[in-house]
Design a protein around this motif. Sequence first.
Motif, PDB file in Angstrom:
ATOM      1  N   LEU A 186     -49.173  -9.876 -26.390  1.00 34.16           N
ATOM      2  CA  LEU A 186     -49.792 -10.855 -25.499  1.00 34.16           C
ATOM      3  C   LEU A 186     -50.920 -10.217 -24.697  1.00 34.16           C
ATOM      4  O   LEU A 186     -52.005 -10.804 -24.543  1.00 34.16           O
ATOM      5  CB  LEU A 186     -48.730 -11.435 -24.547  1.00 34.16           C
ATOM      6  CG  LEU A 186     -49.236 -12.458 -23.521  1.00 34.16           C
ATOM      7  CD1 LEU A 186     -49.835 -13.668 -24.222  1.00 34.16           C
ATOM      8  CD2 LEU A 186     -48.093 -12.884 -22.591  1.00 34.16           C
ATOM      9  N   ILE A 187     -50.696  -8.985 -24.205  1.00 30.86           N
ATOM     10  CA  ILE A 187     -51.722  -8.282 -23.441  1.00 30.86           C
ATOM     11  C   ILE A 187     -52.961  -8.027 -24.303  1.00 30.86           C
ATOM     12  O   ILE A 187     -54.097  -8.264 -23.872  1.00 30.86           O
ATOM     13  CB  ILE A 187     -51.170  -6.942 -22.906  1.00 30.86           C
ATOM     14  CG1 ILE A 187     -50.113  -7.194 -21.830  1.00 30.86           C
ATOM     15  CG2 ILE A 187     -52.306  -6.088 -22.338  1.00 30.86           C
ATOM     16  CD1 ILE A 187     -49.439  -5.937 -21.328  1.00 30.86           C
ATOM     17  N   PHE A 188     -52.752  -7.561 -25.539  1.00 27.26           N
ATOM     18  CA  PHE A 188     -53.885  -7.274 -26.422  1.00 27.26           C
ATOM     19  C   PHE A 188     -54.621  -8.550 -26.815  1.00 27.26           C
ATOM     20  O   PHE A 188     -55.840  -8.534 -27.006  1.00 27.26           O
ATOM     21  CB  PHE A 188     -53.408  -6.535 -27.673  1.00 27.26           C
ATOM     22  CG  PHE A 188     -53.325  -5.053 -27.499  1.00 27.26           C
ATOM     23  CD1 PHE A 188     -54.370  -4.227 -27.878  1.00 27.26           C
ATOM     24  CD2 PHE A 188     -52.202  -4.475 -26.940  1.00 27.26           C
ATOM     25  CE1 PHE A 188     -54.300  -2.855 -27.709  1.00 27.26           C
ATOM     26  CE2 PHE A 188     -52.114  -3.109 -26.772  1.00 27.26           C
ATOM     27  CZ  PHE A 188     -53.171  -2.286 -27.148  1.00 27.26           C
ATOM     28  N   THR A 189     -53.893  -9.644 -26.947  1.00 23.11           N
ATOM     29  CA  THR A 189     -54.533 -10.914 -27.291  1.00 23.11           C
ATOM     30  C   THR A 189     -55.390 -11.419 -26.138  1.00 23.11           C
ATOM     31  O   THR A 189     -56.532 -11.850 -26.335  1.00 23.11           O
ATOM     32  CB  THR A 189     -53.483 -11.974 -27.654  1.00 23.11           C
ATOM     33  OG1 THR A 189     -52.722 -11.522 -28.788  1.00 23.11           O
ATOM     34  CG2 THR A 189     -54.149 -13.303 -27.993  1.00 23.11           C
ATOM     35  N   LEU A 190     -54.848 -11.332 -24.926  1.00 25.57           N
ATOM     36  CA  LEU A 190     -55.587 -11.809 -23.752  1.00 25.57           C
ATOM     37  C   LEU A 190     -56.801 -10.935 -23.454  1.00 25.57           C
ATOM     38  O   LEU A 190     -57.833 -11.433 -22.989  1.00 25.57           O
ATOM     39  CB  LEU A 190     -54.657 -11.853 -22.536  1.00 25.57           C
ATOM     40  CG  LEU A 190     -53.516 -12.876 -22.591  1.00 25.57           C
ATOM     41  CD1 LEU A 190     -52.613 -12.744 -21.365  1.00 25.57           C
ATOM     42  CD2 LEU A 190     -54.073 -14.297 -22.676  1.00 25.57           C
ATOM     43  N   THR A 191     -56.680  -9.634 -23.694  1.00 26.63           N
ATOM     44  CA  THR A 191     -57.789  -8.713 -23.405  1.00 26.63           C
ATOM     45  C   THR A 191     -58.696  -8.485 -24.613  1.00 26.63           C
ATOM     46  O   THR A 191     -59.692  -7.772 -24.501  1.00 26.63           O
ATOM     47  CB  THR A 191     -57.240  -7.353 -22.927  1.00 26.63           C
ATOM     48  OG1 THR A 191     -56.363  -6.815 -23.927  1.00 26.63           O
ATOM     49  CG2 THR A 191     -56.475  -7.514 -21.622  1.00 26.63           C
ATOM     50  N   ARG A 192     -58.315  -9.073 -25.758  1.00 24.60           N
ATOM     51  CA  ARG A 192     -59.100  -8.971 -26.994  1.00 24.60           C
ATOM     52  C   ARG A 192     -59.369  -7.512 -27.388  1.00 24.60           C
ATOM     53  O   ARG A 192     -60.509  -7.108 -27.642  1.00 24.60           O
ATOM     54  CB  ARG A 192     -60.424  -9.720 -26.832  1.00 24.60           C
ATOM     55  CG  ARG A 192     -60.255 -11.214 -26.538  1.00 24.60           C
ATOM     56  CD  ARG A 192     -61.586 -11.900 -26.375  1.00 24.60           C
ATOM     57  NE  ARG A 192     -61.412 -13.341 -26.098  1.00 24.60           N
ATOM     58  CZ  ARG A 192     -62.421 -14.196 -25.895  1.00 24.60           C
ATOM     59  NH1 ARG A 192     -63.673 -13.738 -25.940  1.00 24.60           N
ATOM     60  NH2 ARG A 192     -62.169 -15.464 -25.656  1.00 24.60           N
ATOM     61  N   LEU A 245     -53.000   2.630 -24.518  1.00 19.56           N
ATOM     62  CA  LEU A 245     -52.559   1.281 -24.878  1.00 19.56           C
ATOM     63  C   LEU A 245     -52.370   1.146 -26.383  1.00 19.56           C
ATOM     64  O   LEU A 245     -51.407   0.532 -26.848  1.00 19.56           O
ATOM     65  CB  LEU A 245     -53.563   0.244 -24.367  1.00 19.56           C
ATOM     66  CG  LEU A 245     -53.494  -0.078 -22.871  1.00 19.56           C
ATOM     67  CD1 LEU A 245     -54.578  -1.072 -22.488  1.00 19.56           C
ATOM     68  CD2 LEU A 245     -52.118  -0.634 -22.491  1.00 19.56           C
ATOM     69  N   ASN A 246     -53.289   1.699 -27.164  1.00 20.93           N
ATOM     70  CA  ASN A 246     -53.158   1.648 -28.617  1.00 20.93           C
ATOM     71  C   ASN A 246     -51.895   2.378 -29.072  1.00 20.93           C
ATOM     72  O   ASN A 246     -51.175   1.910 -29.955  1.00 20.93           O
ATOM     73  CB  ASN A 246     -54.381   2.268 -29.292  1.00 20.93           C
ATOM     74  CG  ASN A 246     -55.640   1.447 -29.069  1.00 20.93           C
ATOM     75  OD1 ASN A 246     -55.586   0.241 -28.894  1.00 20.93           O
ATOM     76  ND2 ASN A 246     -56.785   2.116 -29.050  1.00 20.93           N
ATOM     77  N   VAL A 247     -51.642   3.522 -28.468  1.00 24.39           N
ATOM     78  CA  VAL A 247     -50.445   4.291 -28.810  1.00 24.39           C
ATOM     79  C   VAL A 247     -49.191   3.497 -28.459  1.00 24.39           C
ATOM     80  O   VAL A 247     -48.215   3.474 -29.229  1.00 24.39           O
ATOM     81  CB  VAL A 247     -50.438   5.651 -28.079  1.00 24.39           C
ATOM     82  CG1 VAL A 247     -49.096   6.367 -28.291  1.00 24.39           C
ATOM     83  CG2 VAL A 247     -51.578   6.524 -28.573  1.00 24.39           C
ATOM     84  N   ASN A 248     -49.206   2.829 -27.313  1.00 20.70           N
ATOM     85  CA  ASN A 248     -48.033   2.086 -26.859  1.00 20.70           C
ATOM     86  C   ASN A 248     -47.587   1.029 -27.841  1.00 20.70           C
ATOM     87  O   ASN A 248     -46.411   0.952 -28.207  1.00 20.70           O
ATOM     88  CB  ASN A 248     -48.328   1.436 -25.499  1.00 20.70           C
ATOM     89  CG  ASN A 248     -47.751   2.244 -24.353  1.00 20.70           C
ATOM     90  OD1 ASN A 248     -46.608   2.670 -24.411  1.00 20.70           O
ATOM     91  ND2 ASN A 248     -48.536   2.464 -23.323  1.00 20.70           N
ATOM     92  N   ILE A 249     -48.491   0.180 -28.276  1.00 23.99           N
ATOM     93  CA  ILE A 249     -48.080  -0.921 -29.141  1.00 23.99           C
ATOM     94  C   ILE A 249     -47.741  -0.444 -30.553  1.00 23.99           C
ATOM     95  O   ILE A 249     -46.785  -0.924 -31.169  1.00 23.99           O
ATOM     96  CB  ILE A 249     -49.151  -2.035 -29.194  1.00 23.99           C
ATOM     97  CG1 ILE A 249     -48.567  -3.266 -29.908  1.00 23.99           C
ATOM     98  CG2 ILE A 249     -50.422  -1.554 -29.869  1.00 23.99           C
ATOM     99  CD1 ILE A 249     -49.420  -4.499 -29.773  1.00 23.99           C
TER     100      ILE A 249
END
Length: 298
Positions: free
Chosen positions: A203-209, A33-37
Amino acid sequence: MQYIGEIAGIATAVFWTVTSMSFQVATRRVGSLNVNIIRLVLAFVFYMLYMRMSRGIWLPTDASPEAWKWLGISGLIGFVLGDFFLFQSYAFVSARISMLMMSLAPPVAALLGYIILGERFTLLNTVGLLLVLSGIAMVILNRGDKTESNRRFKYPLKGILLAFGGAVGQGSGAVLSKFGMGSYDAFSASQIRVIAGVLGFSLIFTLTRKWKGVFSTVKDIKAMKPILIGAFFGPFIGVGLSMVALQHTSAGIASTLMATVPVFILLPSVLFFGEKLTWREVLGAFVTVGGIAVFFIR
């Protein structure tokens, strides 16, 4: 130039091979996920610089609202949902099985291209499609260990469905890209898709913190080097060329040629990772190349 769409499709597969190897190194270090964004943010910067040099603008402000809508949806489906499902599938099945399921993206693109765009396949196109898919399947099915459970294909249904979701995301994203792009500049269209991808993952990272992990990754030089390389050859050059391919040939053909990454990655795997090839993998590569050649017959 004749066959520009097909050539761009093959070039995309080559560049995505470089990207796959780079992201493999980075993902094992900091997570997918970190790589993706981060890869999408870097690609966005590359696009801005390219747009400024080639078109004199930083952003695709000359795109129509209709193009923004469909290309934005394509970016969300392809970059966010498709990649999210694909990476999530790795928790339940091996990457080999996930990639096999991803080879279903071209048939999905061809079917949706027929339904949405009215595209049709000739008999030779169909033969080429089947040959390419057969070659990819031969290569991927022979990767990894050869235990009895692998030969029986006893895998968790959840993992299979997630990988299939990735294939649907990639295939439908390709068709929507072609539909929304029209005759608009291919790299500008790609920038719109990347913008949508960045917003979706944000948005995904914000919602999942989970922003803390992203900030930590940016400070990790050993992770950022392969991410930088992967972002340049993947979301920037690779995706840009994929849009050129979609613009100049049918969605099914373009997606099929771009799906040959598992074959192109065989030689680099031997040279850089010391992997050994079997006769099935070599034969699968030849079958795939034969399928690609069929696409050039009109």
